[in-house]
Write an enzyme that holds these catalytic residues in place. Structure first.
Site, PDB file in Angstrom:
ATOM      1  N   THR A   1     -13.696  -5.719  -0.660  1.00  0.00           N
ATOM      2  CA  THR A   1     -12.873  -6.780   0.040  1.00  0.00           C
ATOM      3  C   THR A   1     -13.407  -7.964   0.265  1.00  0.00           C
ATOM      4  O   THR A   1     -12.714  -9.072   0.470  1.00  0.00           O
ATOM      5  CB  THR A   1     -12.376  -6.130   1.712  1.00  0.00           C
ATOM      6  OG1 THR A   1     -12.007  -4.777   1.552  1.00  0.00           O
ATOM      7  CG2 THR A   1     -11.246  -6.858   2.243  1.00  0.00           C
TER       8      THR A   1
ATOM      9  N   ALA B   1      -4.054  -2.125  -3.766  1.00  0.00           N
ATOM     10  CA  ALA B   1      -2.789  -1.580  -4.077  1.00  0.00           C
ATOM     11  C   ALA B   1      -2.415  -1.405  -5.546  1.00  0.00           C
ATOM     12  O   ALA B   1      -1.927  -0.707  -6.034  1.00  0.00           O
ATOM     13  CB  ALA B   1      -1.560  -2.167  -3.106  1.00  0.00           C
TER      14      ALA B   1
ATOM     15  N   TRP C   1       0.911  -1.183   0.125  1.00  0.00           N
ATOM     16  CA  TRP C   1      -0.098  -0.282   0.142  1.00  0.00           C
ATOM     17  C   TRP C   1       0.823   1.158   0.085  1.00  0.00           C
ATOM     18  O   TRP C   1       0.666   2.186  -0.828  1.00  0.00           O
ATOM     19  CB  TRP C   1      -0.936  -0.127   1.171  1.00  0.00           C
ATOM     20  CG  TRP C   1      -2.124   1.143   1.338  1.00  0.00           C
ATOM     21  CD1 TRP C   1      -2.643   1.512   2.570  1.00  0.00           C
ATOM     22  CD2 TRP C   1      -2.665   1.752  -0.006  1.00  0.00           C
ATOM     23  NE1 TRP C   1      -3.411   2.551   2.089  1.00  0.00           N
ATOM     24  CE2 TRP C   1      -3.561   2.518   0.731  1.00  0.00           C
ATOM     25  CE3 TRP C   1      -2.459   1.781  -0.980  1.00  0.00           C
ATOM     26  CZ2 TRP C   1      -4.310   3.412   0.092  1.00  0.00           C
ATOM     27  CZ3 TRP C   1      -3.367   2.694  -1.763  1.00  0.00           C
ATOM     28  CH2 TRP C   1      -4.303   3.389  -1.134  1.00  0.00           C
TER      29      TRP C   1
ATOM     30  N   ARG D   1      12.123   0.124   6.126  1.00  0.00           N
ATOM     31  CA  ARG D   1      12.630   0.053   7.457  1.00  0.00           C
ATOM     32  C   ARG D   1      14.285  -0.215   7.146  1.00  0.00           C
ATOM     33  O   ARG D   1      14.814  -0.196   8.364  1.00  0.00           O
ATOM     34  CB  ARG D   1      11.849  -1.187   8.001  1.00  0.00           C
ATOM     35  CG  ARG D   1      12.159  -1.653   9.510  1.00  0.00           C
ATOM     36  CD  ARG D   1      11.319  -2.504   9.973  1.00  0.00           C
ATOM     37  NE  ARG D   1       9.968  -2.113   9.775  1.00  0.00           N
ATOM     38  CZ  ARG D   1       9.440  -1.346  10.734  1.00  0.00           C
ATOM     39  NH1 ARG D   1       9.792  -0.625  11.747  1.00  0.00           N
ATOM     40  NH2 ARG D   1       7.831  -0.828  10.603  1.00  0.00           N
TER      41      ARG D   1
ATOM     42  N   VAL E   1       0.607  -9.470   4.962  1.00  0.00           N
ATOM     43  CA  VAL E   1       0.040  -9.158   6.260  1.00  0.00           C
ATOM     44  C   VAL E   1      -1.632  -9.161   5.687  1.00  0.00           C
ATOM     45  O   VAL E   1      -2.159  -8.523   5.047  1.00  0.00           O
ATOM     46  CB  VAL E   1       0.192  -7.869   7.007  1.00  0.00           C
ATOM     47  CG1 VAL E   1      -0.901  -7.684   8.284  1.00  0.00           C
ATOM     48  CG2 VAL E   1       1.550  -7.886   7.532  1.00  0.00           C
TER      49      VAL E   1
ATOM     50  N   LYS F   1      -5.328  -0.375   8.863  1.00  0.00           N
ATOM     51  CA  LYS F   1      -6.837  -0.487   9.229  1.00  0.00           C
ATOM     52  C   LYS F   1      -7.094  -1.566  10.197  1.00  0.00           C
ATOM     53  O   LYS F   1      -6.158  -2.705  10.065  1.00  0.00           O
ATOM     54  CB  LYS F   1      -7.796  -1.055   8.029  1.00  0.00           C
ATOM     55  CG  LYS F   1      -7.779   0.028   6.906  1.00  0.00           C
ATOM     56  CD  LYS F   1      -8.279  -0.413   5.609  1.00  0.00           C
ATOM     57  CE  LYS F   1      -8.448   0.479   4.499  1.00  0.00           C
ATOM     58  NZ  LYS F   1      -9.150   0.063   3.314  1.00  0.00           N
TER      59      LYS F   1
ATOM     60  N   GLU G   1      -4.731  -8.446   7.574  1.00  0.00           N
ATOM     61  CA  GLU G   1      -5.107  -7.419   8.957  1.00  0.00           C
ATOM     62  C   GLU G   1      -6.425  -8.128   9.584  1.00  0.00           C
ATOM     63  O   GLU G   1      -6.579  -7.862  10.824  1.00  0.00           O
ATOM     64  CB  GLU G   1      -5.548  -5.959   8.669  1.00  0.00           C
ATOM     65  CG  GLU G   1      -4.164  -5.091   8.305  1.00  0.00           C
ATOM     66  CD  GLU G   1      -3.578  -4.605   9.438  1.00  0.00           C
ATOM     67  OE1 GLU G   1      -3.328  -5.233  10.527  1.00  0.00           O
ATOM     68  OE2 GLU G   1      -2.737  -3.598   9.074  1.00  0.00           O
TER      69      GLU G   1
ATOM     70  N   LYS H   1     -14.215  -4.592   8.045  1.00  0.00           N
ATOM     71  CA  LYS H   1     -14.432  -5.150   6.857  1.00  0.00           C
ATOM     72  C   LYS H   1     -13.533  -6.304   6.562  1.00  0.00           C
ATOM     73  O   LYS H   1     -14.086  -7.243   5.736  1.00  0.00           O
ATOM     74  CB  LYS H   1     -14.770  -4.128   5.655  1.00  0.00           C
ATOM     75  CG  LYS H   1     -13.527  -3.488   5.639  1.00  0.00           C
ATOM     76  CD  LYS H   1     -12.369  -4.057   4.708  1.00  0.00           C
ATOM     77  CE  LYS H   1     -11.329  -3.225   4.698  1.00  0.00           C
ATOM     78  NZ  LYS H   1      -9.999  -3.927   3.645  1.00  0.00           N
TER      79      LYS H   1
ATOM     80  N   ARG I   1      -6.631  -9.928   0.253  1.00  0.00           N
ATOM     81  CA  ARG I   1      -5.816 -10.749   0.889  1.00  0.00           C
ATOM     82  C   ARG I   1      -6.680 -11.420   2.105  1.00  0.00           C
ATOM     83  O   ARG I   1      -6.575 -12.644   2.174  1.00  0.00           O
ATOM     84  CB  ARG I   1      -4.616  -9.966   1.732  1.00  0.00           C
ATOM     85  CG  ARG I   1      -3.795  -9.222   0.940  1.00  0.00           C
ATOM     86  CD  ARG I   1      -2.848  -8.310   1.820  1.00  0.00           C
ATOM     87  NE  ARG I   1      -1.980  -7.513   0.988  1.00  0.00           N
ATOM     88  CZ  ARG I   1      -1.176  -6.664   1.562  1.00  0.00           C
ATOM     89  NH1 ARG I   1      -1.230  -6.365   2.818  1.00  0.00           N
ATOM     90  NH2 ARG I   1      -0.584  -5.722   0.652  1.00  0.00           N
ATOM     91  N   ASN I   2      -7.543 -10.535   2.612  1.00  0.00           N
ATOM     92  CA  ASN I   2      -8.348 -11.115   3.636  1.00  0.00           C
ATOM     93  C   ASN I   2      -9.384 -12.332   3.223  1.00  0.00           C
ATOM     94  O   ASN I   2      -9.484 -13.651   3.733  1.00  0.00           O
ATOM     95  CB  ASN I   2      -9.204 -10.038   4.394  1.00  0.00           C
ATOM     96  CG  ASN I   2      -8.240  -9.345   5.323  1.00  0.00           C
ATOM     97  OD1 ASN I   2      -7.631  -9.840   6.390  1.00  0.00           O
ATOM     98  ND2 ASN I   2      -7.922  -8.168   4.822  1.00  0.00           N
TER      99      ASN I   2
END
Length: 328
Positions: free
Chosen positions: A243, A136, A10, A29, A274, A104, A276, A186, A250-251
């Site tokens: 979503t 994304a 993202w 990072r 990830v 989120k 979320e 969501k 992804r979810n």
């Protein structure tokens, strides 16, 4: 000047979308990640197939990124789990610009929403969330996307000036809690919808899950201080539909894997990103319980995630619930 903190999908996507018309730097990072991006001019791990614009700056030096954004905007694009440590690092930097967060969901251990974490780590600092239906990959490719920024009038105006343009359309809201709850819960509903689709329950069941999922989100959001109308907008219904139905979700992909009988560790490993909703689901259920809010779909998803029920048994539990009035 915009500094985007977080080199995942993202953060990279938003940086790519803005770099053609704004001065943008992307903070990652590690120096190793920075060097990989410089060499490949792409983020093949998190956003494969998308070239980084030549004008996009890259750094692994957080202070350098913040200095770059002086007089502009800092956007934190880490997962929710990374929000607090990032804010703690930012708090030590003088003359910090306003902060926008893109994550989120609830923090796993504290069960806090992002604005509550901000209040602890950067009290009183101009800030707010950016949320809405946005894969994304599509944002990075310049496809039309509508998002909502929430916060004070001045903060929303600043973010709108910085981000709005070309294919990216920015709306504003003062309902920070509603925007956060819609964007976070969501993801839990998308896991449930993916499970149902993997079980072959059909389009009727999917529509019912999305609709009843919206009812759950609205009940919790209002109980926590959000406005009911927010949940029929971009950060509620819009993000929920995307979503729960989009192949890039992804979810939803985690739900599909669980519905096929794949265990959670393997599903997460295969995803490689990830999700979320996996971490937000228990916190969502806990906040709902504390607020006296009934969230049966969320409870069923939690039962599957923690291994208390397999997907068919969780479905059976939902179908066995007593009939009730729809508008509750």
């Amino acid at each position: 000047m915009i500094a985007i903190l977080g080199g995942g999908a993202w953060g990279t996507a938003l940086a790519c979308a803005l770099a053609s018309r704004r001065e943008v730097t992307l903070w990652v990072r590690s120096e190793q990640h920075e060097q990989t991006l410089r060499q490949q001019r792409a983020n093949e791990r998190y956003l494969p197939g998308i070239a980084l614009p030549p004008s996009l700056g890259l750094t692994s030096d957080l202070q350098q990124a913040v200095r770059f954004a002086a007089g502009g905007l800092v956007a934190v694009a880490t997962p929710t789990a990374g929000l607090r440590p990032t804010l703690q690092a930012l708090a030590a930097i003088a003359d910090l610009p306003p902060v926008l967060w893109l994550c989120k969901g609830f923090e796993r251990d504290s069960r806090m929403l992002p604005h509550q974490i901000i209040a602890e780590e950067l009290p009183g600092h101009p800030s707010g969330p950016l949320s809405g239906p946005s894969f994304a990959d599509e944002v990075a490719r310049g496809l039309p996307t509508a998002l909502t920024v929430a916060g004070s009038t001045d903060f929303c105006a600043l973010v709108t000036r910085a981000l709005h343009g070309e294919a990216l359309r920015i709306y504003s809201s003062q309902d920070v809690i509603g925007v956060e709850v819609g964007g976070g819960v969501k993801n839990v509903m998308a896991i449930g919808t993916g499970i149902a689709d993997a079980l072959g329950l059909g389009n009727n069941a999917r529509a019912a899950l999305i609709t009843r999922g919206l009812a759950e989100i609205t009940r919790l959001g209002v109980a926590l201080g959000g406005r009911a109308g927010t949940f029929t907008g971009l950060t509620g219904l819009g993000d929920l539909i995307l979503t729960c139905t989009g192949d890039l979700s992804r979810n939803r992909r985690i739900g599909l894997a669980l519905g096929r009988g794949v265990d959670l560790p393997r599903a997460l490993a295969e995803l490689g990103h990830v999700a979320e909703g996996v971490w937000s689901a228990p916190a969502t259920a806990a906040r709902a319980h504390a607020a006296g809010v009934d969230m049966p779909i969320t409870e069923a998803v939690c039962a599957v995630l923690d291994g208390r029920l397999n997907p068919p048994a969780a479905l059976e539990r939902l179908l066995a619930r007593e009939p009730r009035s729809e508008i509750t």
